[in-house]
Motif scaffolding. Structure first.
Motif, PDB file in Angstrom:
ATOM      1  N   TYR A   1      44.571  47.450  45.290  1.00 12.11           N
ATOM      2  CA  TYR A   1      44.856  48.477  46.294  1.00 12.11           C
ATOM      3  C   TYR A   1      45.581  47.882  47.494  1.00 12.11           C
ATOM      4  N   ALA A   2      45.203  46.679  47.881  1.00 10.69           N
ATOM      5  CA  ALA A   2      45.876  46.025  49.016  1.00 10.69           C
ATOM      6  C   ALA A   2      47.358  45.835  48.717  1.00 10.69           C
ATOM      7  N   VAL A   3      47.669  45.380  47.509  1.00  7.24           N
ATOM      8  CA  VAL A   3      49.069  45.204  47.120  1.00  7.24           C
ATOM      9  C   VAL A   3      49.770  46.556  47.052  1.00  7.24           C
ATOM     10  N   ALA A   4      49.114  47.553  46.466  1.00  4.50           N
ATOM     11  CA  ALA A   4      49.723  48.873  46.315  1.00  4.50           C
ATOM     12  C   ALA A   4      50.018  49.526  47.665  1.00  4.50           C
TER      13      ALA A   4
ATOM     14  N   LYS B   1      39.720  29.572  40.585  1.00  2.00           N
ATOM     15  CA  LYS B   1      39.245  30.547  39.608  1.00  2.00           C
ATOM     16  C   LYS B   1      39.198  31.943  40.218  1.00  2.00           C
ATOM     17  N   ALA B   2      40.238  32.337  40.861  1.00  2.71           N
ATOM     18  CA  ALA B   2      40.248  33.623  41.562  1.00  2.71           C
ATOM     19  C   ALA B   2      40.569  34.755  40.606  1.00  2.71           C
ATOM     20  N   ALA B   3      39.583  35.569  40.308  1.00  5.08           N
ATOM     21  CA  ALA B   3      39.803  36.735  39.449  1.00  5.08           C
ATOM     22  C   ALA B   3      40.741  37.721  40.129  1.00  5.08           C
ATOM     23  N   SER B   4      40.689  37.774  41.455  1.00  8.41           N
ATOM     24  CA  SER B   4      41.526  38.713  42.203  1.00  8.41           C
ATOM     25  C   SER B   4      43.001  38.450  41.977  1.00  8.41           C
ATOM     26  N   LEU B   5      43.360  37.192  41.858  1.00  6.54           N
ATOM     27  CA  LEU B   5      44.756  36.840  41.626  1.00  6.54           C
ATOM     28  C   LEU B   5      45.224  37.425  40.295  1.00  6.54           C
ATOM     29  N   HIS B   6      44.361  37.405  39.317  1.00  2.88           N
ATOM     30  CA  HIS B   6      44.683  37.967  38.009  1.00  2.88           C
ATOM     31  C   HIS B   6      44.941  39.470  38.120  1.00  2.88           C
ATOM     32  N   TYR B   7      44.092  40.170  38.859  1.00  2.00           N
ATOM     33  CA  TYR B   7      44.265  41.608  39.018  1.00  2.00           C
ATOM     34  C   TYR B   7      45.486  41.949  39.858  1.00  2.00           C
ATOM     35  N   ALA B   8      45.717  41.178  40.888  1.00  2.00           N
ATOM     36  CA  ALA B   8      46.825  41.466  41.797  1.00  2.00           C
ATOM     37  C   ALA B   8      48.179  41.178  41.160  1.00  2.00           C
ATOM     38  N   ASN B   9      48.243  40.229  40.232  1.00  2.00           N
ATOM     39  CA  ASN B   9      49.522  39.894  39.603  1.00  2.00           C
ATOM     40  C   ASN B   9      50.175  41.092  38.938  1.00  2.00           C
ATOM     41  N   ALA B  10      49.394  41.905  38.249  1.00  2.00           N
ATOM     42  CA  ALA B  10      49.959  43.073  37.577  1.00  2.00           C
ATOM     43  C   ALA B  10      50.564  44.049  38.583  1.00  2.00           C
ATOM     44  N   VAL B  11      49.907  44.254  39.696  1.00  2.05           N
ATOM     45  CA  VAL B  11      50.419  45.176  40.710  1.00  2.05           C
ATOM     46  C   VAL B  11      51.636  44.583  41.395  1.00  2.05           C
ATOM     47  N   MET B  12      51.636  43.263  41.638  1.00  5.39           N
ATOM     48  CA  MET B  12      52.797  42.628  42.258  1.00  5.39           C
ATOM     49  C   MET B  12      54.009  42.736  41.340  1.00  5.39           C
ATOM     50  N   ALA B  13      53.805  42.574  40.034  1.00  2.00           N
ATOM     51  CA  ALA B  13      54.918  42.724  39.089  1.00  2.00           C
ATOM     52  C   ALA B  13      55.467  44.142  39.139  1.00  2.00           C
ATOM     53  N   LYS B  14      54.603  45.120  39.257  1.00  2.65           N
ATOM     54  CA  LYS B  14      55.036  46.518  39.369  1.00  2.65           C
ATOM     55  C   LYS B  14      55.781  46.756  40.674  1.00  2.65           C
ATOM     56  N   ALA B  15      55.330  46.110  41.752  1.00  2.00           N
ATOM     57  CA  ALA B  15      55.981  46.295  43.060  1.00  2.00           C
ATOM     58  C   ALA B  15      57.392  45.736  43.069  1.00  2.00           C
ATOM     59  N   ILE B  16      57.646  44.713  42.263  1.00  2.00           N
ATOM     60  CA  ILE B  16      58.976  44.097  42.231  1.00  2.00           C
ATOM     61  C   ILE B  16      59.989  45.003  41.551  1.00  2.00           C
ATOM     62  N   GLU B  17      59.523  45.878  40.668  1.00  2.00           N
ATOM     63  CA  GLU B  17      60.444  46.764  39.942  1.00  2.00           C
ATOM     64  C   GLU B  17      61.229  47.664  40.862  1.00  2.00           C
TER      65      GLU B  17
END
Length: 99
Positions: A48-51, A83-99
């Motif tokens: 949500y923070a990234v979005a 071992k940041a699980a948050s980084l894993h979740y945020a990566n997908a949203v960051m990839a979407k934001a780059i589009e």
């Protein structure tokens, strides 16, 4: 005079005119944001923070903030580390934001 990395990052953001940062509550930069009086918009999830930062940037189209001189570019911070699980979740949203 020496400063820590988080404080340096926040000071650069302030110089660039960033008015606020969307963030997840567990982030090393948050204490520096508080010390430097940069408002934080806390989110329940890193995605949500990234979005929110992405949506703000898209709506404002990167425009300058008029008389206040604040940048209209969204900025977010999220939990990092080995071992940041948050980084894993945020990566997908960051990839979407780059589009």
């Amino acid at each position: 005079m020496t400063i820590d990395v988080a404080t340096g990052i926040v000071r650069i953001l302030k110089q660039e005119g960033v008015g606020w940062v969307s963030t997840f509550p567990v982030c090393r930069v948050n204490n520096a944001l508080g010390r430097e009086a940069v408002p934080m918009l806390m989110m329940r999830d890193d995605r949500y923070a990234v979005a929110v930062a992405d949506a703000f940037s898209r709506i404002m189209a990167g425009s300058q903030g008029g008389s206040q001189g604040r940048s209209k570019i969204g900025v977010c911070s999220f939990q990092g580390g080995v071992k940041a699980a948050s980084l894993h979740y945020a990566n997908a949203v960051m990839a979407k934001a780059i589009e």
